[in-house]
Enzyme design. Sequence first.
Site, mmCIF file in Angstrom:
data_model
loop_
_atom_site.group_PDB
_atom_site.id
_atom_site.type_symbol
_atom_site.label_atom_id
_atom_site.label_comp_id
_atom_site.label_asym_id
_atom_site.label_seq_id
_atom_site.Cartn_x
_atom_site.Cartn_y
_atom_site.Cartn_z
ATOM 1 N N GLU A 262 0.838 -1.204 0.000
ATOM 2 C CA GLU A 262 0.000 0.000 0.000
ATOM 3 C C GLU A 262 0.874 1.255 0.000
ATOM 4 O O GLU A 262 0.536 2.262 -0.639
ATOM 5 C CB GLU A 262 -0.929 -0.026 1.216
ATOM 6 C CG GLU A 262 -1.976 -1.129 1.135
ATOM 7 C CD GLU A 262 -2.679 -1.392 2.457
ATOM 8 O OE1 GLU A 262 -3.900 -1.607 2.434
ATOM 9 O OE2 GLU A 262 -2.007 -1.390 3.509
ATOM 10 N N GLU B 123 -3.260 -9.882 4.418
ATOM 11 C CA GLU B 123 -4.010 -9.555 5.636
ATOM 12 C C GLU B 123 -5.100 -10.567 5.983
ATOM 13 O O GLU B 123 -5.316 -10.872 7.166
ATOM 14 C CB GLU B 123 -4.641 -8.154 5.502
ATOM 15 C CG GLU B 123 -3.652 -7.008 5.617
ATOM 16 C CD GLU B 123 -3.072 -6.590 4.278
ATOM 17 O OE1 GLU B 123 -2.545 -5.469 4.183
ATOM 18 O OE2 GLU B 123 -3.139 -7.390 3.314
#
Length: 259
Positions: free
Chosen positions: A114, A134
Amino acid sequence: MADDRIRVDFDGPVATMTVARPEKLNAFDIDMLKALASACDTVEANRDVRVAILTGEGKAFSAGGDIKAWGGMNAAAFGYDWVRFGHRVFERLATLRMPVIAALNGHALGGGLELAAAADIRIAESQVKIGLPETGLGMVPGWSGTQRLVARFGAQIVRRMVLGGEMFSAEEAKAEGVVDAVVETGTVMAAARNYAARIASRGPASLEISKLMIASANGEDNGAAVETLGSILVAKTGDLKEGIAAFSEKREARFKGEW
């Protein structure tokens, strides 16, 4: 006191921001997020800077968020103090006025990917792996993994990383448009500096405006982009000069429609 785990160095028109926590694979805690925001302010305030490079120290670009930093938070703190704050910091990086090159010296995972996605250009060494792991921890990407990454790279590649837990090599990521160039191990900073020189040789005002226009076309930062461009245009007009003069002289403005 400055956090030396986020370093900023200047070399003429090029600023380099380095995430320097190699013993933790450059994983972020709250203080590092704050330091990254401060680093962005420092870089943007230097009007000599035309391009920025973002990289990591050691064998990783960034492993994302440090589980020890957020694992014990309650739901509200996790949502607001960790995810929402980190999102704002990454947005600050993504909206720097100058182009940003992410030099991926090592793996970019979770929040590390990210982070890389907030840059305009990504150059990766051949050994690099990227992914969004995640959901394997029972959580979701929180620092724009399902938002900016979808806007910039497309939904399907994000689905494969998030839903399927797929990891991609640098070459595979390049084929999917997530990485722009792949270079040999140990050469990414040289490649990033070469590309930075290429950018820095171009018109700085046109670079900044073009970055805003591209972001707006991609559905990012639309409101700020429109108002920034409009304000730049108005700032050059005779009407604004007259308006300011009239205010200072406590009189009615006599606008002439001067551009």
